[in-house]
Design a protein around this motif. Structure first.
Motif, PDB file in Angstrom:
ATOM      1  N   PRO A  59      -8.394 -22.707  -0.912  1.00  9.88           N
ATOM      2  CA  PRO A  59      -7.301 -22.496   0.031  1.00  9.88           C
ATOM      3  C   PRO A  59      -7.848 -22.072   1.391  1.00  9.88           C
ATOM      4  O   PRO A  59      -8.941 -21.524   1.482  1.00  9.88           O
ATOM      5  CB  PRO A  59      -6.485 -21.366  -0.607  1.00  9.88           C
ATOM      6  N   ALA A  60      -7.089 -22.361   2.423  1.00 10.63           N
ATOM      7  CA  ALA A  60      -7.498 -21.961   3.764  1.00 10.63           C
ATOM      8  C   ALA A  60      -7.589 -20.444   3.835  1.00 10.63           C
ATOM      9  O   ALA A  60      -6.788 -19.727   3.225  1.00 10.63           O
ATOM     10  CB  ALA A  60      -6.483 -22.479   4.784  1.00 10.63           C
ATOM     11  N   SER A  61      -8.561 -19.967   4.568  1.00 15.78           N
ATOM     12  CA  SER A  61      -8.717 -18.520   4.661  1.00 15.78           C
ATOM     13  C   SER A  61      -7.597 -17.932   5.517  1.00 15.78           C
ATOM     14  O   SER A  61      -7.125 -18.541   6.464  1.00 15.78           O
ATOM     15  CB  SER A  61     -10.077 -18.162   5.253  1.00 15.78           C
ATOM     16  N   THR A  62      -7.185 -16.762   5.144  1.00  9.08           N
ATOM     17  CA  THR A  62      -6.140 -16.067   5.882  1.00  9.08           C
ATOM     18  C   THR A  62      -6.723 -14.775   6.443  1.00  9.08           C
ATOM     19  O   THR A  62      -7.632 -14.194   5.848  1.00  9.08           O
ATOM     20  CB  THR A  62      -4.939 -15.732   4.972  1.00  9.08           C
ATOM     21  N   PRO A  63      -6.214 -14.314   7.570  1.00  9.17           N
ATOM     22  CA  PRO A  63      -6.744 -13.060   8.116  1.00  9.17           C
ATOM     23  C   PRO A  63      -6.406 -11.900   7.177  1.00  9.17           C
ATOM     24  O   PRO A  63      -5.389 -11.922   6.488  1.00  9.17           O
ATOM     25  CB  PRO A  63      -6.018 -12.915   9.456  1.00  9.17           C
ATOM     26  N   PRO A  64      -7.264 -10.897   7.129  1.00  9.54           N
ATOM     27  CA  PRO A  64      -6.996  -9.755   6.249  1.00  9.54           C
ATOM     28  C   PRO A  64      -5.724  -9.022   6.669  1.00  9.54           C
ATOM     29  O   PRO A  64      -5.406  -8.914   7.850  1.00  9.54           O
ATOM     30  CB  PRO A  64      -8.215  -8.861   6.409  1.00  9.54           C
ATOM     31  N   VAL A  65      -5.024  -8.539   5.689  1.00 10.05           N
ATOM     32  CA  VAL A  65      -3.786  -7.806   5.931  1.00 10.05           C
ATOM     33  C   VAL A  65      -4.128  -6.336   6.153  1.00 10.05           C
ATOM     34  O   VAL A  65      -4.930  -5.760   5.419  1.00 10.05           O
ATOM     35  CB  VAL A  65      -2.835  -7.950   4.724  1.00 10.05           C
ATOM     36  N   GLN A  66      -3.536  -5.746   7.162  1.00  8.69           N
ATOM     37  CA  GLN A  66      -3.764  -4.331   7.420  1.00  8.69           C
ATOM     38  C   GLN A  66      -2.974  -3.517   6.405  1.00  8.69           C
ATOM     39  O   GLN A  66      -1.745  -3.537   6.401  1.00  8.69           O
ATOM     40  CB  GLN A  66      -3.327  -3.963   8.852  1.00  8.69           C
ATOM     41  N   ALA A  67      -3.680  -2.841   5.533  1.00 11.04           N
ATOM     42  CA  ALA A  67      -3.025  -2.035   4.507  1.00 11.04           C
ATOM     43  C   ALA A  67      -2.595  -0.699   5.106  1.00 11.04           C
ATOM     44  O   ALA A  67      -3.257  -0.157   5.990  1.00 11.04           O
ATOM     45  CB  ALA A  67      -3.973  -1.792   3.343  1.00 11.04           C
ATOM     46  N   PRO A  68      -1.465  -0.170   4.632  1.00  9.69           N
ATOM     47  CA  PRO A  68      -1.042   1.142   5.128  1.00  9.69           C
ATOM     48  C   PRO A  68      -2.022   2.219   4.649  1.00  9.69           C
ATOM     49  O   PRO A  68      -2.744   2.035   3.680  1.00  9.69           O
ATOM     50  CB  PRO A  68       0.331   1.332   4.496  1.00  9.69           C
ATOM     51  N   ASN A  69      -2.067   3.307   5.373  1.00 16.21           N
ATOM     52  CA  ASN A  69      -2.937   4.412   4.991  1.00 16.21           C
ATOM     53  C   ASN A  69      -2.530   4.962   3.632  1.00 16.21           C
ATOM     54  O   ASN A  69      -1.354   4.984   3.280  1.00 16.21           O
ATOM     55  CB  ASN A  69      -2.888   5.532   6.034  1.00 16.21           C
ATOM     56  N   ILE A  70      -3.525   5.411   2.897  1.00 15.54           N
ATOM     57  CA  ILE A  70      -3.272   6.007   1.582  1.00 15.54           C
ATOM     58  C   ILE A  70      -3.277   7.519   1.743  1.00 15.54           C
ATOM     59  O   ILE A  70      -4.171   8.089   2.377  1.00 15.54           O
ATOM     60  CB  ILE A  70      -4.344   5.569   0.568  1.00 15.54           C
ATOM     61  N   ARG A  71      -2.291   8.147   1.153  1.00 13.35           N
ATOM     62  CA  ARG A  71      -2.178   9.598   1.240  1.00 13.35           C
ATOM     63  C   ARG A  71      -2.003  10.140  -0.173  1.00 13.35           C
ATOM     64  O   ARG A  71      -1.116   9.715  -0.908  1.00 13.35           O
ATOM     65  CB  ARG A  71      -0.968   9.987   2.084  1.00 13.35           C
ATOM     66  N   ILE A  72      -2.871  11.056  -0.557  1.00  9.40           N
ATOM     67  CA  ILE A  72      -2.799  11.672  -1.885  1.00  9.40           C
ATOM     68  C   ILE A  72      -2.579  13.161  -1.701  1.00  9.40           C
ATOM     69  O   ILE A  72      -3.288  13.814  -0.937  1.00  9.40           O
ATOM     70  CB  ILE A  72      -4.104  11.420  -2.677  1.00  9.40           C
ATOM     71  N   GLU A  73      -1.587  13.671  -2.433  1.00 13.48           N
ATOM     72  CA  GLU A  73      -1.286  15.098  -2.349  1.00 13.48           C
ATOM     73  C   GLU A  73      -1.331  15.676  -3.756  1.00 13.48           C
ATOM     74  O   GLU A  73      -0.652  15.194  -4.656  1.00 13.48           O
ATOM     75  CB  GLU A  73       0.090  15.320  -1.735  1.00 13.48           C
ATOM     76  N   LEU A  74      -2.157  16.693  -3.927  1.00 16.11           N
ATOM     77  CA  LEU A  74      -2.285  17.380  -5.213  1.00 16.11           C
ATOM     78  C   LEU A  74      -1.787  18.802  -5.060  1.00 16.11           C
ATOM     79  O   LEU A  74      -2.116  19.481  -4.095  1.00 16.11           O
ATOM     80  CB  LEU A  74      -3.749  17.387  -5.671  1.00 16.11           C
ATOM     81  N   GLN A  75      -0.990  19.232  -6.027  1.00 22.44           N
ATOM     82  CA  GLN A  75      -0.452  20.587  -5.957  1.00 22.44           C
ATOM     83  C   GLN A  75      -0.643  21.258  -7.307  1.00 22.44           C
ATOM     84  O   GLN A  75      -0.322  20.706  -8.351  1.00 22.44           O
ATOM     85  CB  GLN A  75       1.034  20.544  -5.607  1.00 22.44           C
ATOM     86  N   ARG A  76      -1.179  22.466  -7.256  1.00 22.77           N
ATOM     87  CA  ARG A  76      -1.317  23.294  -8.448  1.00 22.77           C
ATOM     88  C   ARG A  76      -0.966  24.702  -8.053  1.00 22.77           C
ATOM     89  O   ARG A  76      -1.683  25.361  -7.294  1.00 22.77           O
ATOM     90  CB  ARG A  76      -2.734  23.226  -8.987  1.00 22.77           C
ATOM     91  N   GLY A  77       0.189  25.144  -8.551  1.00 28.51           N
ATOM     92  CA  GLY A  77       0.675  26.456  -8.145  1.00 28.51           C
ATOM     93  C   GLY A  77       0.961  26.460  -6.649  1.00 28.51           C
ATOM     94  O   GLY A  77       1.496  25.497  -6.120  1.00 28.51           O
ATOM     95  N   PRO A  78       0.541  27.483  -5.946  1.00 26.68           N
ATOM     96  CA  PRO A  78       0.807  27.548  -4.496  1.00 26.68           C
ATOM     97  C   PRO A  78      -0.187  26.736  -3.671  1.00 26.68           C
ATOM     98  O   PRO A  78      -0.005  26.556  -2.479  1.00 26.68           O
ATOM     99  CB  PRO A  78       0.695  29.032  -4.171  1.00 26.68           C
ATOM    100  N   THR A  79      -1.258  26.198  -4.306  1.00 29.42           N
ATOM    101  CA  THR A  79      -2.283  25.480  -3.567  1.00 29.42           C
ATOM    102  C   THR A  79      -1.952  23.995  -3.478  1.00 29.42           C
ATOM    103  O   THR A  79      -1.627  23.361  -4.481  1.00 29.42           O
ATOM    104  CB  THR A  79      -3.657  25.637  -4.267  1.00 29.42           C
ATOM    105  N   VAL A  80      -1.998  23.465  -2.270  1.00 28.94           N
ATOM    106  CA  VAL A  80      -1.742  22.050  -2.035  1.00 28.94           C
ATOM    107  C   VAL A  80      -2.945  21.454  -1.302  1.00 28.94           C
ATOM    108  O   VAL A  80      -3.405  21.999  -0.308  1.00 28.94           O
ATOM    109  CB  VAL A  80      -0.471  21.845  -1.188  1.00 28.94           C
ATOM    110  N   VAL A  81      -3.454  20.334  -1.832  1.00 29.07           N
ATOM    111  CA  VAL A  81      -4.575  19.623  -1.200  1.00 29.07           C
ATOM    112  C   VAL A  81      -4.075  18.234  -0.846  1.00 29.07           C
ATOM    113  O   VAL A  81      -3.539  17.520  -1.697  1.00 29.07           O
ATOM    114  CB  VAL A  81      -5.789  19.518  -2.132  1.00 29.07           C
ATOM    115  N   THR A  82      -4.247  17.835   0.409  1.00 29.73           N
ATOM    116  CA  THR A  82      -3.818  16.513   0.859  1.00 29.73           C
ATOM    117  C   THR A  82      -5.040  15.736   1.335  1.00 29.73           C
ATOM    118  O   THR A  82      -5.843  16.256   2.133  1.00 29.73           O
ATOM    119  CB  THR A  82      -2.801  16.625   1.998  1.00 29.73           C
ATOM    120  N   VAL A  83      -5.182  14.513   0.842  1.00 27.86           N
ATOM    121  CA  VAL A  83      -6.286  13.639   1.243  1.00 27.86           C
ATOM    122  C   VAL A  83      -5.666  12.405   1.897  1.00 27.86           C
ATOM    123  O   VAL A  83      -4.783  11.771   1.333  1.00 27.86           O
ATOM    124  CB  VAL A  83      -7.137  13.212   0.028  1.00 27.86           C
ATOM    125  N   THR A  84      -6.117  12.115   3.131  1.00 26.07           N
ATOM    126  CA  THR A  84      -5.600  10.919   3.817  1.00 26.07           C
ATOM    127  C   THR A  84      -6.723  10.022   4.212  1.00 26.07           C
ATOM    128  O   THR A  84      -7.858  10.390   4.273  1.00 26.07           O
ATOM    129  CB  THR A  84      -4.789  11.285   5.060  1.00 26.07           C
TER     130      THR A  84
END
Length: 84
Positions: A59-84
């Motif tokens: 198949p003809a090549s297509t330009p790469p699609v810009q993927a949205p940013n990935i955001r991961i949020e982990l919470q344990r008790g009062p502690t929250v860690v966010t990875v972007t």
């Protein structure tokens, strides 16, 4: 234990081989299939090297699609860690 492992490995290998054989036969029976068959030869014929060219349409090549940013949020008790 090793004998049981050998028997299980043999069974799995046989199952995979049978499944692959079935898939190939089904592909060969489809109307308009372009399945290439290889013929096994012995003796002097087998020693003659042959070059085979199989055209492949891609198949003809297509330009790469810009993927949205990935955001991961982990919470344990009062502690929250966010990875972007």
């Amino acid at each position: 234990m090793p004998a049981a492992f050998d028997l299980e490995l043999q069974r799995v290998t046989t199952d995979v081989g049978n499944l692959l054989r079935r898939w190939v036969q089904e592909a060969e029976m489809k109307p308009g299939s372009k399945v290439v068959r290889a013929h096994v030869v012995d003796g002097a014929e087998a020693q003659k090297p042959k070059t085979v060219f199989l055209p492949v349409s891609l198949p003809a090549s297509t330009p790469p699609v810009q993927a949205p940013n990935i955001r991961i949020e982990l919470q344990r008790g009062p502690t929250v860690v966010t990875v972007t």
